[in-house]
Design a protein around this motif. Structure first.
Motif, PDB file in Angstrom:
ATOM      1  N   VAL A  15       7.453   3.723   3.215  1.00  0.00           N
ATOM      2  CA  VAL A  15       6.366   4.696   3.046  1.00  0.00           C
ATOM      3  C   VAL A  15       5.166   4.006   3.620  1.00  0.00           C
ATOM      4  N   ARG A  16       4.575   4.840   4.865  1.00  0.00           N
ATOM      5  CA  ARG A  16       3.413   4.093   5.554  1.00  0.00           C
ATOM      6  C   ARG A  16       2.135   4.423   5.057  1.00  0.00           C
ATOM      7  N   PRO A  17       1.238   3.519   5.204  1.00  0.00           N
ATOM      8  CA  PRO A  17      -0.119   3.644   4.565  1.00  0.00           C
ATOM      9  C   PRO A  17      -0.615   5.090   5.035  1.00  0.00           C
ATOM     10  N   GLN A  18      -1.586   5.703   4.041  1.00  0.00           N
ATOM     11  CA  GLN A  18      -2.087   7.046   4.349  1.00  0.00           C
ATOM     12  C   GLN A  18      -3.394   7.326   3.893  1.00  0.00           C
ATOM     13  N   THR A  19      -4.228   8.143   4.341  1.00  0.00           N
ATOM     14  CA  THR A  19      -5.746   8.310   3.704  1.00  0.00           C
ATOM     15  C   THR A  19      -5.604   9.824   3.229  1.00  0.00           C
ATOM     16  N   ALA A  20      -6.544  10.070   2.271  1.00  0.00           N
ATOM     17  CA  ALA A  20      -6.745  11.341   2.108  1.00  0.00           C
ATOM     18  C   ALA A  20      -8.332  11.678   2.033  1.00  0.00           C
ATOM     19  N   CYS A  21      -8.971  12.490   2.841  1.00  0.00           N
ATOM     20  CA  CYS A  21     -10.262  12.524   2.797  1.00  0.00           C
ATOM     21  C   CYS A  21     -11.000  11.254   2.896  1.00  0.00           C
TER      22      CYS A  21
ATOM     23  N   SER B  74      -3.506   5.261  -3.094  1.00  0.00           N
ATOM     24  CA  SER B  74      -2.837   4.273  -3.801  1.00  0.00           C
ATOM     25  C   SER B  74      -1.285   4.611  -3.925  1.00  0.00           C
ATOM     26  N   MET B  75      -0.526   4.388  -2.802  1.00  0.00           N
ATOM     27  CA  MET B  75       1.025   4.666  -2.900  1.00  0.00           C
ATOM     28  C   MET B  75       1.568   3.305  -2.772  1.00  0.00           C
TER      29      MET B  75
ATOM     30  N   ASP C 242      -2.340   2.430 -13.812  1.00  0.00           N
ATOM     31  CA  ASP C 242      -3.447   2.739 -13.210  1.00  0.00           C
ATOM     32  C   ASP C 242      -3.384   3.140 -11.591  1.00  0.00           C
ATOM     33  N   ARG C 243      -2.495   2.679 -11.289  1.00  0.00           N
ATOM     34  CA  ARG C 243      -1.823   3.132  -9.727  1.00  0.00           C
ATOM     35  C   ARG C 243      -1.861   4.486  -9.839  1.00  0.00           C
TER      36      ARG C 243
ATOM     37  N   GLY D 277       7.995   5.552  -4.133  1.00  0.00           N
ATOM     38  CA  GLY D 277       7.476   6.580  -3.090  1.00  0.00           C
ATOM     39  C   GLY D 277       8.295   6.777  -2.153  1.00  0.00           C
ATOM     40  N   LEU D 278       8.296   8.198  -1.764  1.00  0.00           N
ATOM     41  CA  LEU D 278       9.052   8.908  -0.884  1.00  0.00           C
ATOM     42  C   LEU D 278       7.905   9.569   0.272  1.00  0.00           C
ATOM     43  N   GLU D 279       8.492   9.502   1.595  1.00  0.00           N
ATOM     44  CA  GLU D 279       7.693  10.123   2.678  1.00  0.00           C
ATOM     45  C   GLU D 279       8.496  10.673   3.727  1.00  0.00           C
ATOM     46  N   TRP D 280       8.342  12.182   3.744  1.00  0.00           N
ATOM     47  CA  TRP D 280       9.340  12.787   4.689  1.00  0.00           C
ATOM     48  C   TRP D 280       8.177  13.202   5.913  1.00  0.00           C
TER      49      TRP D 280
END
Length: 682
Positions: free
Chosen positions: A527-533, A538-539, A575-576, A644-647
């Protein structure tokens, strides 16, 4: 079912597979079945574009004599489902204001008029005949208006309507249902230049204890009037629900316009169909009882609760495997252990849960204790299980399982459900309610079907200590034990060498010139780092875990990344997950920092049986650019570990909606192997 990476490339092939009843030796392989199940829920729908628009309504006179003749009644064939409770069809069998929902926030449907008979205006742009013309004896219909819940303003041209009809026999109702279903194959609404018919999808009305048929379908057509859509970007969306219970039919029709029709938690008519089925059968009879007043119901289950008491003790046999009582164990409903005739119970909304399992040779044992807000919700759950299994007297082929449901004699109320194969395989399910607590006890083995009574008696006796402990809990004497210390060091933080992070729903991918496979290995990103807004999510893949494992598959058309991380304590993992939910809350639209590519974020159903969240983003469609790509995530916590899973794929928001159930299913399979990170291990 195709492999997930192939589905990413193919943009949402249909889910394949359905469950068959399992013998006792297989029921313990929970999570390894793909089930056809949907829950009608009322939260988290996406924002569809709905303005006050002109809706094309056809007004014409039907000639019943021109309708197709209903097939003759064959009195030698008994009706396949029982007659409804309500004596005769009436207005009370229509959807009410509360049941007619538009789960988008800010607006809703409100009853505007009720009438008897077909009327002069068509209820749907695809309607080809009146109900009377199809052979119905009694017809009622109700129109609803679209109301802003903030201002009270009514958009008079938006359309939702329900028509119900009663026929002389089940056979004639079935024939009418089939004919109505065919209207939508080659429909051409007035003024349309194009029409695309969607596929009908089953609605699991078995979850509300009814036997019959229910389906929904969404069709789109255009163009939308230039006055409403000057840029030509929108379409009409016609959603139709068909319900048949015994000799009755309901047709639900909703017509709106917009750029898309995305509803991650189920479309409006899909969500209304179970209520329509209940109303069609029962009307407004039998309201749920009020909770017992003045009772301080227990809200937590004390540590050390003897949920596994009465089961065989460990004798050192290698085949003895106990999942000690824990809230981290997968719940029975998502594990498929309470399925009947392809249907699962709806989530009963418990406030606390404890689950335990024992596998011993060919015998299987499962128990679950749930606490509810009051005895009303607990009673509803017992009734739901009684109705679900009562509506499934036989199930499967080779072998065929026969189910019987009867009242028990334990607790304040109880139900005994027995299921047997043709010669062998026995299952007994005891459902016991005491106050706001419900215990579900399932025992299965490969004993003789003819000897089911002995297993029924044995399972009842084995519940003695559990029932006594529930009585103590209801009496307000749960003990002073504050429960486990979640901040204490976890039992293990080391990921096993053979952990199956590369688990596949079908055949695993094979590396070639177009497919790169990496891992499982601690050095693979997954799973690659990601941002939201603007905030880093915290993945797994971000932070400093105690241990980690990564796996990825890259193709020209998609990406499948997975990361498993462990943390020093359970509280760290909790917490995460809490931080991740907080970061996603309220983030509906952002960009990747370039100010150019807007992304739309959506949450999806994440029914894994563990603490989990499923969400994703797609690029916003514009006048010059379609929604061409996106990423879908599922994050699951079991004990002190987070998966964590990312597609990632090219496609639209609808493609992501189609893929979400498969990603959740994969997360469920891998999470079942994470029991090593629970306090009780596997």
């Amino acid at each position: 079912m195709s492999d997930p990476i192939e589905k990413l490339t193919g943009l949402g092939d249909a889910l394949e597979g359905a469950p068959m009843p399992l013998p006792a030796s297989e029921i313990r392989a929970r999570g390894d079945r793909i089930r056809r199940r949907r829950h009608a829920v009322l939260a988290g729908a996406s924002a569809a574009v709905v303005a006050a628009v002109a809706v094309p309504v056809m007004a014409f006179t039907f000639d019943g004599d021109d309708a197709k003749e209903a097939p003759p009644v064959d009195n030698s064939v008994s009706d396949p489902v029982p007659a409804p409770t309500s004596a005769s069809l009436s207005q009370s069998n229509l959807l009410t204001d509360e049941q007619a929902i538009y789960p988008n926030g800010g607006a809703d449907w409100r009853a505007a008029g009720t009438s008897e008979g077909d009327g002069q205006a068509a209820a749907s742009p695809c309607q080809q005949s009146t109900m009377k013309g199809l052979g119905a004896g009694t017809v009622f219909q109700r129109d609803f208006e679209f109301v802003s819940t903030d201002t009270g303003e009514v958009a008079t041209t938006l359309h939702f309507n329900e028509v119900i009809a009663e026929f002389p026999s089940v056979r004639e109702a079935e024939a009418a249902y089939t004919e109505i279903r065919g209207w939508y194959d080659d429909c051409r609404p007035t003024g349309s230049e194009s029409y695309r018919a969607g596929e009908f999808s089953d609605v699991p009305i078995g979850e509300v204890g009814l036997v019959g048929a229910a389906e929904v379908q969404v069709s789109s057509y255009g163009p939308v009037d230039e006055e409403i859509d000057p840029f030509g970007e929108e379409s009409w969306y016609l959603e139709t629900g068909l319900v048949q219970i015994d000799d009755r039919i309901a047709v639900l029709t909703q017509l709106i316009h917009g750029q898309d029709y995305n509803w991650p938690e189920g479309t409006p008519v899909f969500q209304m169909a179970p209520d329509a089925a209940t109303q069609l059968a029962l009307g407004n009879e039998g309201q749920t009882a009020e909770p017992t007043p003045g009772v301080d119901w227990p809200t937590s289950i004390p540590a050390g609760f003897p949920l596994d008491s009465g089961w065989p003790e460990d004798d050192g046999n290698d085949e003895y495997r106990l999942d000690a009582p824990s809230a981290d164990n997968q719940a029975m409903i998502p594990a498929g252990e309470l399925d009947a005739c392809l249907f699962s119970p709806a989530d009963p909304g418990a406030t606390a849960r404890l689950t335990t399992r024992l596998s011993y040779a060919t015998d299987g044992y499962v128990r679950e204790l749930q606490l509810f807000p009051s005895d009303r919700e607990a009673t509803s759950y017992v009734d739901q299980l009684r109705q679900l299994f009562g509506a499934c007297p036989t199930d499967g082929t080779t072998p065929t399982f026969t189910t019987e449901v009867s009242d028990g004699a334990i607790g304040e109320e109880s139900v005994v459900i027995t299921r047997v194969g043709e010669e062998i395989y026995r299952t007994v399910i005891n459902v016991v309610r005491i106050g706001n607590a419900v215990v579900v006890d399932l025992t299965s083995d490969e004993g003789l079907a003819a000897d089911i009574d002995s297993l029924t008696v044995e399972t009842s006796e084995n519940l003695a200590d559990v029932v006594a402990a529930v009585n103590d809990l209801q009496g307000g004497t749960p003990g002073d034990d504050p429960g486990p210390d979640l901040s204490a060091p976890a039992g293990t933080t080391t990921i096993p060498d053979a952990f199956p992070l590369d688990r596949a729903l079908d055949e695993p991918p094979v590396a070639d010139s177009d497919t790169q496979v990496a891992g499982p290995d601690g050095t693979v990103d997954g799973v690659r780092p990601q941002t939201a807004c603007g905030e880093p999510l915290s993945m797994p893949g971000r932070g400093d875990p105690a241990d980690r494992l990564g796996y990825s598959v890259s193709t020209i058309g998609g990406y499948d990344g997975r990361t498993l991380e462990t943390y020093p304590t359970v509280q760290d993992a909790l917490d995460r997950m809490e931080q991740l939910r907080a970061q996603l809350q309220g983030c509906e639209r952002d960009d990747e920092g370039d100010g150019l590519s807007a992304r739309l974020w959506e949450s999806h159903s994440s029914d894994t049986g563990y603490e989990s969240v499923t969400f994703g983003w797609t690029y916003e469609a514009t006048e010059f650019q379609a929604a061409s790509a996106g990423q879908l995530y599922t994050v699951v916590r079991v004990g002190n570990a987070i998966l964590g899973l990312e597609w990632g794929s090219e496609g639209s928001a609808q493609s992501q909606i189609d893929l979400a159930p498969d990603q959740v299913q994969l997360a469920k399979l891998i999470a079942a192997e994470m029991c090593v990170f629970q306090a009780a291990w596997c």
